[in-house]
Design an enzyme around this catalytic site. Sequence first.
Site, PDB file in Angstrom:
ATOM      1  N   ASN A 130      21.916  95.860 -32.154  1.00 43.18           N
ATOM      2  CA  ASN A 130      20.958  94.911 -31.587  1.00 43.18           C
ATOM      3  C   ASN A 130      21.711  93.771 -30.874  1.00 43.18           C
ATOM      4  O   ASN A 130      22.383  92.963 -31.523  1.00 43.18           O
ATOM      5  CB  ASN A 130      20.072  94.375 -32.731  1.00 43.18           C
ATOM      6  CG  ASN A 130      18.974  93.466 -32.255  1.00 43.18           C
ATOM      7  OD1 ASN A 130      19.203  92.596 -31.411  1.00 43.18           O
ATOM      8  ND2 ASN A 130      17.780  93.645 -32.789  1.00 43.18           N
ATOM      9  N   HIS A 138      20.620  91.123 -29.309  1.00 42.30           N
ATOM     10  CA  HIS A 138      20.132  89.763 -29.596  1.00 42.30           C
ATOM     11  C   HIS A 138      20.726  89.239 -30.900  1.00 42.30           C
ATOM     12  O   HIS A 138      21.156  88.094 -30.987  1.00 42.30           O
ATOM     13  CB  HIS A 138      18.607  89.734 -29.685  1.00 42.30           C
ATOM     14  CG  HIS A 138      17.938  89.972 -28.371  1.00 42.30           C
ATOM     15  ND1 HIS A 138      17.776  88.988 -27.434  1.00 42.30           N
ATOM     16  CD2 HIS A 138      17.412  91.089 -27.850  1.00 42.30           C
ATOM     17  CE1 HIS A 138      17.171  89.483 -26.376  1.00 42.30           C
ATOM     18  NE2 HIS A 138      16.943  90.766 -26.599  1.00 42.30           N
ATOM     19  N   LYS A 139      20.715  90.099 -31.924  1.00 40.69           N
ATOM     20  CA  LYS A 139      21.328  89.697 -33.201  1.00 40.69           C
ATOM     21  C   LYS A 139      22.796  89.369 -32.985  1.00 40.69           C
ATOM     22  O   LYS A 139      23.306  88.382 -33.525  1.00 40.69           O
ATOM     23  CB  LYS A 139      21.266  90.856 -34.212  1.00 40.69           C
ATOM     24  CG  LYS A 139      19.947  91.126 -34.864  1.00 40.69           C
ATOM     25  CD  LYS A 139      20.194  92.212 -35.910  1.00 40.69           C
ATOM     26  CE  LYS A 139      18.965  92.659 -36.629  1.00 40.69           C
ATOM     27  NZ  LYS A 139      19.272  93.719 -37.613  1.00 40.69           N
ATOM     28  N   ASP A 141      19.917  93.481 -42.293  1.00 35.42           N
ATOM     29  CA  ASP A 141      18.619  94.140 -42.150  1.00 35.42           C
ATOM     30  C   ASP A 141      17.575  93.058 -42.311  1.00 35.42           C
ATOM     31  O   ASP A 141      17.658  92.214 -43.211  1.00 35.42           O
ATOM     32  CB  ASP A 141      18.406  95.257 -43.163  1.00 35.42           C
ATOM     33  CG  ASP A 141      17.308  96.203 -42.682  1.00 35.42           C
ATOM     34  OD1 ASP A 141      17.502  96.843 -41.634  1.00 35.42           O
ATOM     35  OD2 ASP A 141      16.242  96.275 -43.319  1.00 35.42           O
ATOM     36  N   GLY A 164      12.089  90.435 -30.577  1.00 33.10           N
ATOM     37  CA  GLY A 164      11.182  90.880 -31.630  1.00 33.10           C
ATOM     38  C   GLY A 164       9.886  90.082 -31.689  1.00 33.10           C
ATOM     39  O   GLY A 164       9.190  89.896 -30.684  1.00 33.10           O
ATOM     40  N   TYR A 165       9.599  89.564 -32.863  1.00 26.54           N
ATOM     41  CA  TYR A 165       8.344  88.854 -33.105  1.00 26.54           C
ATOM     42  C   TYR A 165       8.461  87.348 -32.833  1.00 26.54           C
ATOM     43  O   TYR A 165       7.536  86.601 -33.144  1.00 26.54           O
ATOM     44  CB  TYR A 165       7.894  89.093 -34.552  1.00 26.54           C
ATOM     45  CG  TYR A 165       7.715  90.564 -34.883  1.00 26.54           C
ATOM     46  CD1 TYR A 165       6.497  91.208 -34.641  1.00 26.54           C
ATOM     47  CD2 TYR A 165       8.758  91.319 -35.407  1.00 26.54           C
ATOM     48  CE1 TYR A 165       6.325  92.552 -34.919  1.00 26.54           C
ATOM     49  CE2 TYR A 165       8.603  92.673 -35.688  1.00 26.54           C
ATOM     50  CZ  TYR A 165       7.392  93.279 -35.445  1.00 26.54           C
ATOM     51  OH  TYR A 165       7.239  94.612 -35.720  1.00 26.54           O
ATOM     52  N   ASP A 166       9.578  86.914 -32.269  1.00 35.92           N
ATOM     53  CA  ASP A 166       9.780  85.475 -32.016  1.00 35.92           C
ATOM     54  C   ASP A 166       8.619  84.818 -31.259  1.00 35.92           C
ATOM     55  O   ASP A 166       8.262  83.673 -31.571  1.00 35.92           O
ATOM     56  CB  ASP A 166      11.089  85.232 -31.255  1.00 35.92           C
ATOM     57  CG  ASP A 166      12.312  85.310 -32.163  1.00 35.92           C
ATOM     58  OD1 ASP A 166      12.144  85.263 -33.392  1.00 35.92           O
ATOM     59  OD2 ASP A 166      13.429  85.411 -31.636  1.00 35.92           O
ATOM     60  N   LYS A 198      16.995  77.744 -32.902  1.00 33.84           N
ATOM     61  CA  LYS A 198      16.614  78.806 -33.848  1.00 33.84           C
ATOM     62  C   LYS A 198      17.713  78.975 -34.898  1.00 33.84           C
ATOM     63  O   LYS A 198      17.443  79.147 -36.084  1.00 33.84           O
ATOM     64  CB  LYS A 198      16.356  80.115 -33.083  1.00 33.84           C
ATOM     65  CG  LYS A 198      15.923  81.265 -33.994  1.00 33.84           C
ATOM     66  CD  LYS A 198      15.714  82.575 -33.258  1.00 33.84           C
ATOM     67  CE  LYS A 198      15.511  83.723 -34.236  1.00 33.84           C
ATOM     68  NZ  LYS A 198      15.522  85.045 -33.614  1.00 33.84           N
ATOM     69  N   HIS A 207      16.115  82.624 -40.673  1.00 30.48           N
ATOM     70  CA  HIS A 207      16.462  83.513 -41.788  1.00 30.48           C
ATOM     71  C   HIS A 207      17.876  84.064 -41.618  1.00 30.48           C
ATOM     72  O   HIS A 207      18.686  84.053 -42.539  1.00 30.48           O
ATOM     73  CB  HIS A 207      15.427  84.649 -41.823  1.00 30.48           C
ATOM     74  CG  HIS A 207      15.202  85.301 -40.481  1.00 30.48           C
ATOM     75  ND1 HIS A 207      14.937  84.578 -39.338  1.00 30.48           N
ATOM     76  CD2 HIS A 207      15.251  86.592 -40.074  1.00 30.48           C
ATOM     77  CE1 HIS A 207      14.811  85.391 -38.301  1.00 30.48           C
ATOM     78  NE2 HIS A 207      15.012  86.631 -38.729  1.00 30.48           N
TER      79      HIS A 207
HETATM   80  P1  ITT Z   1      20.340  97.009 -36.212  1.00 25.49           P
HETATM   81  O1  ITT Z   1      19.750  97.801 -37.348  1.00 25.49           O
HETATM   82  O2  ITT Z   1      21.191  97.830 -35.310  1.00 25.49           O
HETATM   83  O3  ITT Z   1      21.021  95.747 -36.684  1.00 25.49           O
HETATM   84  P2  ITT Z   1      17.556  96.579 -35.530  1.00 25.49           P
HETATM   85  O4  ITT Z   1      16.844  95.917 -34.402  1.00 25.49           O
HETATM   86  O5  ITT Z   1      17.187  98.009 -35.863  1.00 25.49           O
HETATM   87  O6  ITT Z   1      19.143  96.478 -35.269  1.00 25.49           O
HETATM   88  P3  ITT Z   1      16.576  95.863 -38.141  1.00 25.49           P
HETATM   89  O7  ITT Z   1      16.610  97.262 -38.593  1.00 25.49           O
HETATM   90  O8  ITT Z   1      17.117  94.796 -39.061  1.00 25.49           O
HETATM   91  O9  ITT Z   1      17.411  95.678 -36.790  1.00 25.49           O
HETATM   92  O10 ITT Z   1      15.085  95.513 -37.686  1.00 25.49           O
HETATM   93  C1  ITT Z   1      14.803  94.214 -37.459  1.00 25.49           C
HETATM   94  C2  ITT Z   1      13.510  94.092 -36.673  1.00 25.49           C
HETATM   95  O11 ITT Z   1      12.779  93.008 -37.239  1.00 25.49           O
HETATM   96  C3  ITT Z   1      13.825  93.708 -35.238  1.00 25.49           C
HETATM   97  O12 ITT Z   1      13.892  94.835 -34.382  1.00 25.49           O
HETATM   98  C4  ITT Z   1      12.672  92.785 -34.915  1.00 25.49           C
HETATM   99  O13 ITT Z   1      11.539  93.542 -34.550  1.00 25.49           O
HETATM  100  C5  ITT Z   1      12.395  92.100 -36.245  1.00 25.49           C
HETATM  101  N1  ITT Z   1      13.211  90.872 -36.383  1.00 25.49           N
HETATM  102  C6  ITT Z   1      14.268  90.666 -37.202  1.00 25.49           C
HETATM  103  N2  ITT Z   1      14.805  89.456 -37.034  1.00 25.49           N
HETATM  104  C7  ITT Z   1      14.073  88.870 -36.069  1.00 25.49           C
HETATM  105  C8  ITT Z   1      14.145  87.625 -35.421  1.00 25.49           C
HETATM  106  O14 ITT Z   1      15.099  86.745 -35.699  1.00 25.49           O
HETATM  107  N3  ITT Z   1      13.245  87.369 -34.493  1.00 25.49           N
HETATM  108  C9  ITT Z   1      12.278  88.243 -34.170  1.00 25.49           C
HETATM  109  N4  ITT Z   1      12.147  89.456 -34.705  1.00 25.49           N
HETATM  110  C10 ITT Z   1      13.045  89.774 -35.654  1.00 25.49           C
END
Ligand code: ITT
Length: 193
Positions: free
Chosen positions: A10, A12-13, A69, A149-151, A171, A176
């Site tokens: 991801n 963005h993460k 996660d 995501g849901y931001d 942010k 979290h």
């Molecule tokens: P990786 O597993 O490769 O890290 P991913 O997007 O699949 O990437 P997750 O399995 O942890 O990550 O799913 C997290 C989802 O939850 C993400 O795709 C968003 O839809 C939501 N999410 C998590 N953190 C968020 C944030 O800070 N802001 C908005 N939405 C978020």
Amino acid sequence: MRELVFATNNTHKTEEVKQLLAGQYQVLNLKDIGCDTDIPETGNTFAENARLKTSFVETHYQMDCFADDSGLEVEALNNAPGIYSARYAGQRGDRENLELVLKNMEGITNRKARFKTVVSLVQQNQHYFFEGVINGTLREKASGAEGFGYDPIFVPDGYDITFAEMSMAQKNEISHRAQAMRKLISFLKSATL
Ligand code: ITT
């Protein structure tokens, strides 16, 4: 500078965490270490799924790493989408997922929700976990263009703007993920003293 592998696809993460660790660690994500696998997330909890990601890198690359996660838990939806946040509408797609939450929340006055992150760290064959939670409420319409995501529908308690209306730095003061990452950072610092 020391390198840290962040087991995520991801972007963005990755950017959020790079900003949190700027000047302290160089962050490499899965792409940077040559891994293009979408690591199966078959666990029943955030912690299990985070650990599946770090275990994958440990097994296939013999590297210490951390993974996150995370997801949105909506009180009136029995904590859905939770661990299914990334694919709530059936497949990956931030906009579709967000629209489905808004649709399922139509007419519901209890708008309480929270974001949760569990970070898993594997270091010298030992596993560690760090958690972060932020409480807030859901808007009825998306607003803001930052984040992911849901931001655009999440307003953290104590604020009147969504995460998507904040800069990444704002942010990162409260999110979290930032809370869990700060715990990881202080653990890493104490472990290297
Ligand atoms: P990786 O597993 O490769 O890290 P991913 O997007 O699949 O990437 P997750 O399995 O942890 O990550 O799913 C997290 C989802 O939850 C993400 O795709 C968003 O839809 C939501 N999410 C998590 N953190 C968020 C944030 O800070 N802001 C908005 N939405 C978020």
